[in-house]
Design a protein around this motif. Structure first.
Motif, PDB file in Angstrom:
ATOM      1  N   ALA A  82      -9.624  10.879  53.648  1.00 37.61           N
ATOM      2  CA  ALA A  82      -9.078   9.534  53.885  1.00 37.61           C
ATOM      3  C   ALA A  82     -10.200   8.554  54.189  1.00 37.61           C
ATOM      4  O   ALA A  82     -11.068   8.806  55.034  1.00 37.61           O
ATOM      5  CB  ALA A  82      -8.092   9.575  55.043  1.00 37.61           C
ATOM      6  N   SER A  83     -10.189   7.424  53.489  1.00 37.43           N
ATOM      7  CA  SER A  83     -11.231   6.406  53.691  1.00 37.43           C
ATOM      8  C   SER A  83     -10.763   5.262  54.588  1.00 37.43           C
ATOM      9  O   SER A  83     -11.547   4.362  54.906  1.00 37.43           O
ATOM     10  CB  SER A  83     -11.652   5.837  52.329  1.00 37.43           C
ATOM     11  OG  SER A  83     -10.536   5.229  51.678  1.00 37.43           O
ATOM     12  N   THR A  84      -9.513   5.299  55.013  1.00 41.02           N
ATOM     13  CA  THR A  84      -8.964   4.190  55.804  1.00 41.02           C
ATOM     14  C   THR A  84      -9.098   4.420  57.310  1.00 41.02           C
ATOM     15  O   THR A  84      -8.716   3.567  58.104  1.00 41.02           O
ATOM     16  CB  THR A  84      -7.466   4.001  55.475  1.00 41.02           C
ATOM     17  OG1 THR A  84      -6.774   5.237  55.705  1.00 41.02           O
ATOM     18  CG2 THR A  84      -7.298   3.562  54.032  1.00 41.02           C
ATOM     19  N   ILE A  85      -9.648   5.582  57.705  1.00 37.29           N
ATOM     20  CA  ILE A  85      -9.785   5.889  59.125  1.00 37.29           C
ATOM     21  C   ILE A  85     -11.191   6.387  59.417  1.00 37.29           C
ATOM     22  O   ILE A  85     -11.925   6.786  58.510  1.00 37.29           O
ATOM     23  CB  ILE A  85      -8.776   6.964  59.589  1.00 37.29           C
ATOM     24  CG1 ILE A  85      -9.022   8.278  58.823  1.00 37.29           C
ATOM     25  CG2 ILE A  85      -7.350   6.483  59.403  1.00 37.29           C
ATOM     26  CD1 ILE A  85      -8.212   9.451  59.336  1.00 37.29           C
ATOM     27  N   THR A  86     -11.574   6.347  60.686  1.00 39.16           N
ATOM     28  CA  THR A  86     -12.843   6.968  61.075  1.00 39.16           C
ATOM     29  C   THR A  86     -12.615   8.481  61.183  1.00 39.16           C
ATOM     30  O   THR A  86     -11.476   8.937  61.288  1.00 39.16           O
ATOM     31  CB  THR A  86     -13.329   6.433  62.432  1.00 39.16           C
ATOM     32  OG1 THR A  86     -12.462   6.899  63.474  1.00 39.16           O
ATOM     33  CG2 THR A  86     -13.358   4.912  62.443  1.00 39.16           C
ATOM     34  N   HIS A  87     -13.675   9.227  61.183  1.00 36.56           N
ATOM     35  CA  HIS A  87     -13.552  10.691  61.202  1.00 36.56           C
ATOM     36  C   HIS A  87     -14.230  11.282  62.442  1.00 36.56           C
ATOM     37  O   HIS A  87     -14.901  12.305  62.375  1.00 36.56           O
ATOM     38  CB  HIS A  87     -14.126  11.275  59.908  1.00 36.56           C
ATOM     39  CG  HIS A  87     -13.237  11.026  58.724  1.00 36.56           C
ATOM     40  ND1 HIS A  87     -12.267  11.916  58.306  1.00 36.56           N
ATOM     41  CD2 HIS A  87     -13.150   9.951  57.880  1.00 36.56           C
ATOM     42  CE1 HIS A  87     -11.626  11.422  57.253  1.00 36.56           C
ATOM     43  NE2 HIS A  87     -12.148  10.226  56.969  1.00 36.56           N
ATOM     44  N   ASP A  88     -14.005  10.607  63.575  1.00 35.70           N
ATOM     45  CA  ASP A  88     -14.618  11.052  64.830  1.00 35.70           C
ATOM     46  C   ASP A  88     -14.103  12.414  65.281  1.00 35.70           C
ATOM     47  O   ASP A  88     -14.788  13.107  66.045  1.00 35.70           O
ATOM     48  CB  ASP A  88     -14.341  10.031  65.943  1.00 35.70           C
ATOM     49  CG  ASP A  88     -14.828   8.644  65.590  1.00 35.70           C
ATOM     50  OD1 ASP A  88     -15.944   8.294  66.011  1.00 35.70           O
ATOM     51  OD2 ASP A  88     -14.094   7.911  64.894  1.00 35.70           O
ATOM     52  N   TYR A  89     -12.899  12.783  64.833  1.00 35.97           N
ATOM     53  CA  TYR A  89     -12.280  14.001  65.372  1.00 35.97           C
ATOM     54  C   TYR A  89     -12.026  15.047  64.282  1.00 35.97           C
ATOM     55  O   TYR A  89     -11.112  15.861  64.379  1.00 35.97           O
ATOM     56  CB  TYR A  89     -10.965  13.627  66.076  1.00 35.97           C
ATOM     57  CG  TYR A  89     -11.120  12.433  66.985  1.00 35.97           C
ATOM     58  CD1 TYR A  89     -11.850  12.528  68.158  1.00 35.97           C
ATOM     59  CD2 TYR A  89     -10.565  11.195  66.643  1.00 35.97           C
ATOM     60  CE1 TYR A  89     -12.031  11.422  68.984  1.00 35.97           C
ATOM     61  CE2 TYR A  89     -10.730  10.096  67.462  1.00 35.97           C
ATOM     62  CZ  TYR A  89     -11.465  10.205  68.628  1.00 35.97           C
ATOM     63  OH  TYR A  89     -11.635   9.114  69.432  1.00 35.97           O
ATOM     64  N   ASP A  90     -12.843  15.031  63.253  1.00 35.50           N
ATOM     65  CA  ASP A  90     -12.649  15.959  62.136  1.00 35.50           C
ATOM     66  C   ASP A  90     -12.689  17.421  62.584  1.00 35.50           C
ATOM     67  O   ASP A  90     -11.893  18.247  62.103  1.00 35.50           O
ATOM     68  CB  ASP A  90     -13.718  15.732  61.064  1.00 35.50           C
ATOM     69  CG  ASP A  90     -13.385  14.533  60.178  1.00 35.50           C
ATOM     70  OD1 ASP A  90     -12.393  13.838  60.480  1.00 35.50           O
ATOM     71  OD2 ASP A  90     -14.109  14.293  59.199  1.00 35.50           O
ATOM     72  N   GLY A  91     -13.599  17.745  63.484  1.00 36.98           N
ATOM     73  CA  GLY A  91     -13.752  19.135  63.894  1.00 36.98           C
ATOM     74  C   GLY A  91     -12.455  19.744  64.420  1.00 36.98           C
ATOM     75  O   GLY A  91     -11.936  20.714  63.834  1.00 36.98           O
ATOM     76  N   PRO A  92     -11.880  19.216  65.489  1.00 40.37           N
ATOM     77  CA  PRO A  92     -10.645  19.806  66.021  1.00 40.37           C
ATOM     78  C   PRO A  92      -9.462  19.663  65.079  1.00 40.37           C
ATOM     79  O   PRO A  92      -8.611  20.557  65.012  1.00 40.37           O
ATOM     80  CB  PRO A  92     -10.416  19.049  67.332  1.00 40.37           C
ATOM     81  CG  PRO A  92     -11.267  17.837  67.263  1.00 40.37           C
ATOM     82  CD  PRO A  92     -12.413  18.170  66.388  1.00 40.37           C
ATOM     83  N   VAL A  93      -9.372  18.564  64.335  1.00 43.05           N
ATOM     84  CA  VAL A  93      -8.230  18.372  63.430  1.00 43.05           C
ATOM     85  C   VAL A  93      -8.292  19.362  62.269  1.00 43.05           C
ATOM     86  O   VAL A  93      -7.311  20.063  61.965  1.00 43.05           O
ATOM     87  CB  VAL A  93      -8.188  16.926  62.898  1.00 43.05           C
ATOM     88  CG1 VAL A  93      -7.115  16.779  61.817  1.00 43.05           C
ATOM     89  CG2 VAL A  93      -7.913  15.943  64.031  1.00 43.05           C
ATOM     90  N   LEU A  94      -9.441  19.443  61.628  1.00 45.50           N
ATOM     91  CA  LEU A  94      -9.568  20.326  60.457  1.00 45.50           C
ATOM     92  C   LEU A  94      -9.524  21.804  60.848  1.00 45.50           C
ATOM     93  O   LEU A  94      -9.172  22.659  60.031  1.00 45.50           O
ATOM     94  CB  LEU A  94     -10.858  20.011  59.699  1.00 45.50           C
ATOM     95  CG  LEU A  94     -10.895  18.603  59.061  1.00 45.50           C
ATOM     96  CD1 LEU A  94     -12.250  18.337  58.426  1.00 45.50           C
ATOM     97  CD2 LEU A  94      -9.772  18.434  58.042  1.00 45.50           C
TER      98      LEU A  94
END
Length: 272
Positions: A82-94
């Motif tokens: 997704a390009s419409t959001i920041t990815h500060d929390y990719d680690g725990p989400v993914l």
């Protein structure tokens, strides 16, 4: 400090997440309370790891942060790309295998108070019945929090009024005692009466009835709920004398009863 009478707000979040899980079949649900510009994730249904627990999401960061700021539901069908959001929390989400996410804010009086997330481990968007259920849950939580806030507000008003009443009664007790002491210590009467006078209110008028010192002494005792006999004992007077002073003060104040005389004296700034 949380009110002793108020249930934990996170309990209602947990209940609504479980409702959506059962009724909507959403495999992953989580959420938490918003304090200021930060969301603390604390409630989870269907998660496989503990990496989301205790995560703090800041406003404008990630999908939830953007939803908090905009005050409306937001979703992405492919979280990783997704390009419409920041990815500060990719680690725990993914780490949860999440691909599509819907974030729904709980708004109370224009302020975000909590966030709900629904997610799939596939790229299918969170929509239709599941989205409707989450929005409905958000509204129920909002209504519940609004009611709890109002109950807390009324309790605080009641406690403040009660504290004020106790403080006022203590002032009246001190005032009455100062006047009593003035009656038994003639050499200090002027100073004691001056101190007692500092405890009385100001009526703002110039036509205040003139009461003698003894009439005020008696009224001060009556204001505490003393009977004529009790006032007489406290003031070292005879009950008949107290009755005479009270009758005279009542007449000067234009009152009909002892209680009305006390109320009139307070409004005139003669008693606290």
């Amino acid at each position: 400090m949380r009110s002793l009478l108020r249930p934990r707000d996170t309990d209602v979040l947990r209940a609504e997440l479980r409702r959506v899980a059962v009724d909507g079949g959403v495999p992953v649900l989580f959420g938490g309370e918003v304090r200021g510009d930060a969301l603390l994730l604390s409630e989870f249904v269907g998660t496989r790891t503990g990496r989301l627990r205790g995560l703090i999401v800041r406003s404008n960061s990630g999908l939830g942060g953007a939803s908090m700021v905009e005050g409306r539901p937001l979703s992405v069908a492919d979280y990783r790309n997704a390009s419409t959001i920041t990815h500060d929390y990719d680690g725990p989400v993914l780490s949860e295998g999440i691909r599509s996410v819907l974030a729904v804010p709980v708004i109370v009086d224009g302020v975000p108070r909590a966030m709900l997330y629904g997610a799939y481990r596939s790229s299918a968007p969170v929509g239709g019945r599941a989205a409707d259920l989450m929005v409905a849950s958000s509204r129920r939580i909002s209504d519940e929090l609004r009611i709890r806030d109002e109950v807390d507000r009324r309790l605080r008003l009641h406690e403040a009024a009660a504290a004020g009443a106790v403080a006022s009664e203590r002032v009246r007790e001190v005032h009455a005692e100062l006047r009593r002491l003035a009656g038994v210590a003639p050499e200090l009467r002027g100073e004691l009466e001056r101190l007692a006078g500092r405890l009385t209110g100001d009526s703002g008028t110039t036509d205040v009835p003139h009461l003698t010192a003894r009439e005020l002494d008696v009224l001060a005792q009556v204001a505490l709920g003393c009977s004529n006999a009790e006032a007489a004992k406290r003031l070292s007077l005879r009950p008949e004398t107290v009755k005479s002073y009270l009758r005279s003060a009542t007449a000067k104040l234009g009152a009909r009863t002892r209680h009305e005389a006390v109320s009139t004296a307070r409004r005139a700034g003669l008693l606290p």
